[in-house]
Design an enzyme around this catalytic site. Structure first.
Site, PDB file in Angstrom:
ATOM      1  CG  ASP A  32      -2.306   0.419   0.966  1.00 58.18           C
ATOM      2  OD1 ASP A  32      -2.490   1.516   0.435  1.00 58.18           O
ATOM      3  OD2 ASP A  32      -3.227  -0.354   1.287  1.00 58.18           O
ATOM      4  CD  GLU A  84      -9.126   4.200  -1.697  1.00 60.74           C
ATOM      5  OE1 GLU A  84     -10.038   3.762  -0.986  1.00 60.74           O
ATOM      6  OE2 GLU A  84      -8.209   4.912  -1.254  1.00 60.74           O
ATOM      7  CG  ASP A  98      -5.047   5.498   0.991  1.00 61.25           C
ATOM      8  OD1 ASP A  98      -5.805   4.556   1.225  1.00 61.25           O
ATOM      9  OD2 ASP A  98      -5.137   6.621   1.546  1.00 61.25           O
TER      10      ASP A  98
END
Ligand code: NOJ
Length: 557
Positions: free
Chosen positions: A98, A254, A199
């Site tokens: 991530d 995202e 993210d």
């Protein structure tokens, strides 16, 4: 269509806090993940997306990072991470980390410095502004409720935080900050990791002058000024040139509030930005005008519309990611299926529905077991900052009805996804020998990995078969999508086409029987059943009386 390994892969998301605890402190850790690699290998997945394991004060469970190049103590050490990476690579699997760079933690050294004075060298790593008439610089609200600005006395200015006040937004306008991020990414890639899940990456560019949302409200949603902002493509192209293009890697961004037009830019075929993005559009079909907590029953018609739009608009131009749940969303079998009477059938049907579409499928931990939503009695049993803030705002300060708000938490709360993975029927579902940081779902006695592995008809083995099929049939990866029986309110059926072949995917989304009628324009000589969630013997596909939540996939030649 260009072949790519990341199009042919299946990704499995690990939320480390809840996956497997190896040392009895009640918190999942990296050694716990390593101990379960063979389980994941058996499932057949190719890539693990690991939610953040970096140093963090855990205001938002690791999505608030205080050191991008160190591991959170509770999760283990850098050596543990290297071991996990080695063990994955030995088995031909990959690791996608991530990357949380829209914001950092307020405990990151950059922010600690940035706060000190207006002329600190790190000042412009963040977004600072003086107040306007004794109020916040603009009227934006944070994703987690309340103003998106926090006042800081030291310099008498406010800093922007689109998430919690412990997650200050980084200032991407500053080339020095961008360089630091690219160097950090390169450092991880040199270590051998295989990709990044980015993210809220479409929030990194804010509109010039940070204008207030129009309408004159003191607090309002300013999304149009920070989602898909003016310089976001420039930044991602720079990142691609400086870092991504130098590695054979997988990237997924995202992107809340991204349209298919945006997606075609982010995930374009020339690979100048990212491989694919996560859309939220299908996650919004059960939200009313008041947003995620404003519950609204979802309709199959809306699901068809959204999924079909993403399949068709990106066809030949970009690449989809496919998901029905993750660590921020409720469990898919509870949300779109039936987690009681038809638990097994509906979990398998939903998996079929998703894995047969065009795009890279993402499985969220425990989905392969059919893990369900949870209902804790009191709000104290929940951990999530979003739930806690919302409850405070609505019930404690806003005097809304407690029970109504609890119902919304039961349906939509992020902790539905974060209860520990259910490994077996021993105490705490075999997740930890200590006290779990978040209670396990009481249904672990029945729904658990041990049971699943002992039953050849389990949801687990059904996923295994879906994944194998993807490896066997190019049409599952590369075929083009077309919706059929568009107006049916129980059945979602579609075809995929590659050359002379067709795949026919039929899913009954209801707990009643439903008649599938093959449209006349679909011609074929032979129909070969590839997978179904019920025993099948009839091969006549012109008219099928589908059982509740039945799904079938045929290869037509
Ligand atoms: C999206 C992440 O998936 C979520 O868990 C997090 O709270 C926010 N971004 C902020 O980082």
């Amino acid at each position: 269509m260009q072949r790519k390994w990341w199009k042919e892969s299946v990704v499995y998301q690990v939320y480390p806090r809840s996956f497997k605890d190896s040392n009895g402190d009640g918190i999942g850790d990296i050694k716990g993940i390593t101990s379960k690699i063979d389980y994941l290998k058996e499932l057949g997945i190719d890539v693990i997306w690991l939610s953040p394991v970096y140093k963090s004060p855990n205001d938002d469970n690791g999505y608030d990072i205080s050191d991008y190049q160190a591991i959170m103590d509770e999760f283990g050490t850098m050596e543990d991470l290297e071991e996990l990476l080695d063990e994955l690579h030995k088995r031909g699997m990959k690791l996608m980390m991530d990357l949380v760079v829209n914001h950092s933690s307020d405990e990151h050294n950059w922010f600690v410095e940035s706060k000190k004075s207006k002329d600190n060298p790190y000042r412009d790593y963040y977004i600072w502004k003086p107040g306007e008439n004794g109020q916040e610089p603009n009227n934006w609200t944070s994703f987690f409720g309340g103003s998106a600005w926090q006042y800081d006395e030291t310099t008498d200015e406010y800093f922007l935080h689109l998430f919690s006040k412990k997650q200050p937004d980084l200032n991407w306008e500053n080339p020095k900050l961008r360089k630091e991020i690219y160097d950090m990414m390169t450092w991880w890639l040199e270590k051998g990791i295989d990709g990044f899940r980015m993210d809220v990456i479409n929030l990194i560019s804010k509109a010039d002058g940070l204008p207030s949302a129009p309408g004159g409200k003191r607090y309002d949603w300013g999304g149009e000024f920070f989602m898909n902002g003016p310089r976001v493509h420039e930044y991602l192209q720079e990142m691609n040139r400086e870092v991504l293009s130098k590695y054979d890697m997988i990237t997924v961004g995202e992107c809340p509030g991204a349209s298919t037009d945006d997606a075609i830019k982010y995930a374009n075929n020339e690979d100048t930005e990212l491989n694919m993005i996560f859309t939220f559009e299908h996650m919004d079909i059960d939200s009313g005008p008041g947003g995620k907590w404003d519950l609204k029953p979802w309709k199959l018609k809306d699901l068809k519309e959204v999924m079909t739009k993403w399949q068709k608009d990106l066809e030949g131009k970009g690449w989809n990611s496919l998901y029905l749940n993750n660590h921020d969303q409720p469990r898919m079998v509870s949300r779109f299926g039936n987690d009681e009477e038809y638990h097994d059938q509906s979990a398998k049907m939903l998996a079929t529905f998703l894995h047969m579409m065009q795009g890279t499928p993402y499985i969220y931990q425990g989905e392969e077991l059919g893990m369900t939503n949870v209902r804790f009695d009191s709000v104290e049993e929940y951990n999530d900052i979003e739930i806690k803030n919302m409850y405070r705002e609505k019930v404690i300060e806003g005097k809304e009805d407690h029970q109504k708000v609890m119902e919304a938490i039961y349906e939509k709360g992020r902790d539905n996804a974060r209860t520990p993975v259910q490994w077996d029927d021993s105490e705490n579902a075999g997740f930890t020998s200590g006290k779990p940081w978040l209670n396990v779902n009481p249904n672990y006695k029945v729904i658990n990995a041990k049971n699943a592995l002992e039953n050849k008809d389990s949801i687990f083995y059904y996923y295994q078969k879906l994944i194998q099929l993807r490896k066997e049939y190019d049409i599952i990866v590369y075929g083009t999508y077309d919706l059929i029986m568009e107006d049916d309110d129980k059945i979602y059926a579609y075809t995929r086409t590659l050359g002379e072949e067709k795949l026919l995917v039929i899913c009954n989304f209801s707990s009643e029987t439903a008649d599938f009628v093959l449209p006349e324009h679909i011609n074929y000589q032979s129909a070969n059943l590839l997978i179904s969630n019920y025993e099948q013997n009839s091969e006549d596909i012109s008219l099928i009386a589908l059982k509740p939540y039945e799904s079938r996939v045929y290869l037509l030649k």
